[in-house]
Design a protein around this motif. Structure first.
Motif, PDB file in Angstrom:
ATOM      1  N   GLU A 126      -9.898  -3.377  -9.240  1.00  0.00           N
ATOM      2  CA  GLU A 126      -8.765  -4.257  -9.528  1.00  0.00           C
ATOM      3  C   GLU A 126      -8.514  -4.253 -11.028  1.00  0.00           C
ATOM      4  O   GLU A 126      -9.447  -4.389 -11.825  1.00  0.00           O
ATOM      5  N   GLY A 127      -7.267  -4.082 -11.404  1.00  0.00           N
ATOM      6  CA  GLY A 127      -6.882  -4.139 -12.802  1.00  0.00           C
ATOM      7  C   GLY A 127      -6.047  -5.377 -13.076  1.00  0.00           C
ATOM      8  O   GLY A 127      -5.977  -6.292 -12.263  1.00  0.00           O
ATOM      9  N   TRP A 128      -5.423  -5.381 -14.230  1.00  0.00           N
ATOM     10  CA  TRP A 128      -4.573  -6.520 -14.589  1.00  0.00           C
ATOM     11  C   TRP A 128      -3.460  -6.712 -13.566  1.00  0.00           C
ATOM     12  O   TRP A 128      -3.164  -7.824 -13.146  1.00  0.00           O
ATOM     13  N   ASP A 129      -2.815  -5.588 -13.170  1.00  0.00           N
ATOM     14  CA  ASP A 129      -1.601  -5.673 -12.366  1.00  0.00           C
ATOM     15  C   ASP A 129      -1.766  -5.257 -10.918  1.00  0.00           C
ATOM     16  O   ASP A 129      -1.003  -5.706 -10.059  1.00  0.00           O
ATOM     17  N   ASN A 130      -2.718  -4.365 -10.624  1.00  0.00           N
ATOM     18  CA  ASN A 130      -2.800  -3.782  -9.293  1.00  0.00           C
ATOM     19  C   ASN A 130      -4.228  -3.762  -8.770  1.00  0.00           C
ATOM     20  O   ASN A 130      -5.185  -3.800  -9.536  1.00  0.00           O
ATOM     21  N   VAL A 131      -4.323  -3.673  -7.439  1.00  0.00           N
ATOM     22  CA  VAL A 131      -5.590  -3.366  -6.799  1.00  0.00           C
ATOM     23  C   VAL A 131      -5.451  -1.986  -6.180  1.00  0.00           C
ATOM     24  O   VAL A 131      -4.379  -1.629  -5.659  1.00  0.00           O
ATOM     25  N   ALA A 132      -6.498  -1.160  -6.266  1.00  0.00           N
ATOM     26  CA  ALA A 132      -6.431   0.225  -5.804  1.00  0.00           C
ATOM     27  C   ALA A 132      -7.435   0.464  -4.685  1.00  0.00           C
ATOM     28  O   ALA A 132      -8.598   0.043  -4.773  1.00  0.00           O
ATOM     29  N   TYR A 133      -6.983   1.162  -3.637  1.00  0.00           N
ATOM     30  CA  TYR A 133      -7.830   1.546  -2.516  1.00  0.00           C
ATOM     31  C   TYR A 133      -7.805   3.060  -2.351  1.00  0.00           C
ATOM     32  O   TYR A 133      -6.756   3.701  -2.514  1.00  0.00           O
ATOM     33  N   LEU A 134      -8.952   3.624  -2.002  1.00  0.00           N
ATOM     34  CA  LEU A 134      -9.055   5.038  -1.674  1.00  0.00           C
ATOM     35  C   LEU A 134      -9.022   5.177  -0.156  1.00  0.00           C
ATOM     36  O   LEU A 134      -9.811   4.540   0.557  1.00  0.00           O
ATOM     37  N   VAL A 135      -8.130   6.006   0.343  1.00  0.00           N
ATOM     38  CA  VAL A 135      -7.946   6.206   1.786  1.00  0.00           C
ATOM     39  C   VAL A 135      -8.337   7.636   2.151  1.00  0.00           C
ATOM     40  O   VAL A 135      -7.839   8.599   1.553  1.00  0.00           O
ATOM     41  N   ASP A 136      -9.250   7.755   3.105  1.00  0.00           N
ATOM     42  CA  ASP A 136      -9.713   9.056   3.599  1.00  0.00           C
ATOM     43  C   ASP A 136     -10.255   9.953   2.480  1.00  0.00           C
ATOM     44  O   ASP A 136     -10.250  11.185   2.609  1.00  0.00           O
ATOM     45  N   GLY A 137     -10.715   9.346   1.411  1.00  0.00           N
ATOM     46  CA  GLY A 137     -11.301  10.105   0.318  1.00  0.00           C
ATOM     47  C   GLY A 137     -10.316  10.929  -0.476  1.00  0.00           C
ATOM     48  O   GLY A 137     -10.722  11.651  -1.395  1.00  0.00           O
ATOM     49  N   GLU A 138      -9.007  10.839  -0.187  1.00  0.00           N
ATOM     50  CA  GLU A 138      -8.018  11.710  -0.822  1.00  0.00           C
ATOM     51  C   GLU A 138      -6.851  10.964  -1.453  1.00  0.00           C
ATOM     52  O   GLU A 138      -6.344  11.372  -2.498  1.00  0.00           O
ATOM     53  N   LEU A 139      -6.394   9.917  -0.790  1.00  0.00           N
ATOM     54  CA  LEU A 139      -5.201   9.201  -1.245  1.00  0.00           C
ATOM     55  C   LEU A 139      -5.589   7.881  -1.902  1.00  0.00           C
ATOM     56  O   LEU A 139      -6.467   7.167  -1.411  1.00  0.00           O
ATOM     57  N   ILE A 140      -4.922   7.570  -2.990  1.00  0.00           N
ATOM     58  CA  ILE A 140      -5.094   6.265  -3.631  1.00  0.00           C
ATOM     59  C   ILE A 140      -3.824   5.459  -3.417  1.00  0.00           C
ATOM     60  O   ILE A 140      -2.708   5.944  -3.677  1.00  0.00           O
ATOM     61  N   PHE A 141      -4.006   4.250  -2.923  1.00  0.00           N
ATOM     62  CA  PHE A 141      -2.886   3.317  -2.765  1.00  0.00           C
ATOM     63  C   PHE A 141      -3.086   2.160  -3.737  1.00  0.00           C
ATOM     64  O   PHE A 141      -4.163   1.577  -3.816  1.00  0.00           O
ATOM     65  N   ARG A 142      -2.019   1.846  -4.473  1.00  0.00           N
ATOM     66  CA  ARG A 142      -2.058   0.736  -5.424  1.00  0.00           C
ATOM     67  C   ARG A 142      -1.080  -0.331  -4.984  1.00  0.00           C
ATOM     68  O   ARG A 142       0.082  -0.052  -4.692  1.00  0.00           O
ATOM     69  N   PHE A 143      -1.583  -1.561  -4.964  1.00  0.00           N
ATOM     70  CA  PHE A 143      -0.799  -2.713  -4.546  1.00  0.00           C
ATOM     71  C   PHE A 143      -0.658  -3.672  -5.726  1.00  0.00           C
ATOM     72  O   PHE A 143      -1.664  -4.072  -6.324  1.00  0.00           O
ATOM     73  N   PRO A 144       0.561  -4.085  -6.073  1.00  0.00           N
ATOM     74  CA  PRO A 144       0.713  -5.083  -7.136  1.00  0.00           C
ATOM     75  C   PRO A 144       0.013  -6.392  -6.786  1.00  0.00           C
ATOM     76  O   PRO A 144       0.074  -6.859  -5.633  1.00  0.00           O
ATOM     77  N   ARG A 145      -0.634  -6.984  -7.797  1.00  0.00           N
ATOM     78  CA  ARG A 145      -1.302  -8.274  -7.632  1.00  0.00           C
ATOM     79  C   ARG A 145      -0.448  -9.421  -8.164  1.00  0.00           C
ATOM     80  O   ARG A 145      -0.799 -10.577  -8.022  1.00  0.00           O
ATOM     81  N   ARG A 146       0.659  -9.068  -8.813  1.00  0.00           N
ATOM     82  CA  ARG A 146       1.543 -10.080  -9.389  1.00  0.00           C
ATOM     83  C   ARG A 146       2.978  -9.553  -9.374  1.00  0.00           C
ATOM     84  O   ARG A 146       3.213  -8.346  -9.393  1.00  0.00           O
ATOM     85  N   GLN A 147       3.932 -10.463  -9.363  1.00  0.00           N
ATOM     86  CA  GLN A 147       5.338 -10.094  -9.278  1.00  0.00           C
ATOM     87  C   GLN A 147       5.767  -9.198 -10.434  1.00  0.00           C
ATOM     88  O   GLN A 147       6.528  -8.245 -10.263  1.00  0.00           O
ATOM     89  N   ALA A 148       5.264  -9.476 -11.637  1.00  0.00           N
ATOM     90  CA  ALA A 148       5.665  -8.700 -12.813  1.00  0.00           C
ATOM     91  C   ALA A 148       5.283  -7.229 -12.695  1.00  0.00           C
ATOM     92  O   ALA A 148       5.859  -6.375 -13.385  1.00  0.00           O
ATOM     93  N   ALA A 149       4.310  -6.906 -11.837  1.00  0.00           N
ATOM     94  CA  ALA A 149       3.869  -5.518 -11.699  1.00  0.00           C
ATOM     95  C   ALA A 149       4.750  -4.712 -10.761  1.00  0.00           C
ATOM     96  O   ALA A 149       4.665  -3.481 -10.749  1.00  0.00           O
TER      97      ALA A 149
END
Length: 302
Positions: free
Chosen positions: A37-60
């Motif tokens: 988790e960073g300032w703006d996003n949380v990151a998940y690794l899917v199937d060891g290949e894809l990274i998905f980033r989700f904003p944690r705040r509206q400004a992001a």
């Protein structure tokens, strides 16, 4: 007062898996692991290949949309790997209504986790300078047509940033993380009259050790640059600050010779930016219990 890195929205594993599976059924069943988790996003690794980033705040949210729009145009022009968005998820009704972004994982380990020694850092100077020279040479007219904005938060507005930096230095001293703030306060004061250039270039906007990737093994070569949410048109000093925060002083000549002309004003403005940003990194790392970030942020103060 709430710390600026406290999330407005939490995205637990189950919710992330549901959102990814609903938006991209071909990825079901979604097998994911939390990357961080960073300032703006949380990151998940899917199937060891894809990274998905989700904003944690509206400004992001607009920052993520900016990456989706601009990174595919930048990637072919740069000498290091960067994330190239492939999947853009638009969440609908439900507990999470913001968009999210997926891209192929860029190989490498963050420089802060790698805990590089001075020899390894000196080896980063030339490739880092070549990367920034290429980025800053991207045609500004093309960048504007693609919708790249100017700096909207005054990253190099020293009238606002220097008081912030002083407050952060004092908090570091109170926490026992910095013994003497005077040398740094004097540097801030000496640079207070500096102003950002109106000659705008394409800049990363948030370049420090956590956003530099190095390869595994003994070589530890610079291999990628991540987290482009602060991408904008601005003074290159905002990026050149990475030379002060990541490289040892004896590598600065190599960095400057490889990058090209950097006048004294821009180099000093980059140092002020590095002090301000590094203090923020130290306090952020301290508050979330990330010792690697604290160690990395403290480098410039040694």
């Amino acid at each position: 007062m709430t710390a600026p890195w406290i999330a407005e929205h939490r995205i637990p594993d189950a919710l992330a898996a549901q959102l990814i599976g609903d938006a991209f059924p071909a990825l079901r069943p979604v097998r994911l692991e939390l990357l961080g988790e960073g300032w703006d996003n949380v990151a998940y690794l899917v199937d060891g290949e894809l990274i998905f980033r989700f904003p944690r705040r509206q400004a992001a949210v607009p920052l993520l949309e900016r990456e989706h729009r601009l990174l595919p145009a930048l990637a072919p022009r740069l000498p290091l790997a960067i994330p190239v968005p492939e999947l853009f998820g638009r969440a609908g009704a439900g507990p999470y209504r913001w968009p999210f972004l997926g891209y192929r994982r860029v190989a490498g380990e963050t420089a802060c986790r790698a805990n590089l020694d001075d020899r390894e850092r000196r080896a980063l100077a030339a490739p880092l300078a070549r990367f920034l020279a290429a980025l800053h040479a991207f045609p500004t007219g093309e960048a504007r047509r693609l919708g790249m904005p100017p700096d909207s938060i005054g990253k190099l507005d020293l009238a606002a940033r220097i008081p912030q930096a002083r407050e952060r230095l004092e908090r570091m001293r109170a926490l026992g993380l910095l013994r003497d703030v005077r040398p740094w306060s004097e540097l801030l004061e000496a640079g207070a009259a500096l102003r950002a250039s109106e000659d705008l270039r394409v800049v990363h906007g948030d370049l420090y050790a956590r956003h530099l990737l190095v390869s595994a093994g003994p070589a530890r070569a610079l291999c990628g640059v991540i987290d482009w949410g602060d991408l904008h048109l601005g003074d290159p000093a905002v990026d050149l600050s990475v030379a002060h925060s990541v490289l040892p002083p004896e590598a600065h000549d190599t960095f400057r010779a490889t990058y090209g002309e950097i006048d004294a004003r821009r180099w000093e403005l980059a140092r002020i930016r590095a002090i301000h940003h590094s203090a923020a990194v130290v306090l952020y790392g301290h508050d979330i219990g990330d010792s690697a970030l604290v160690r990395e942020g403290l480098r410039i103060f040694r």
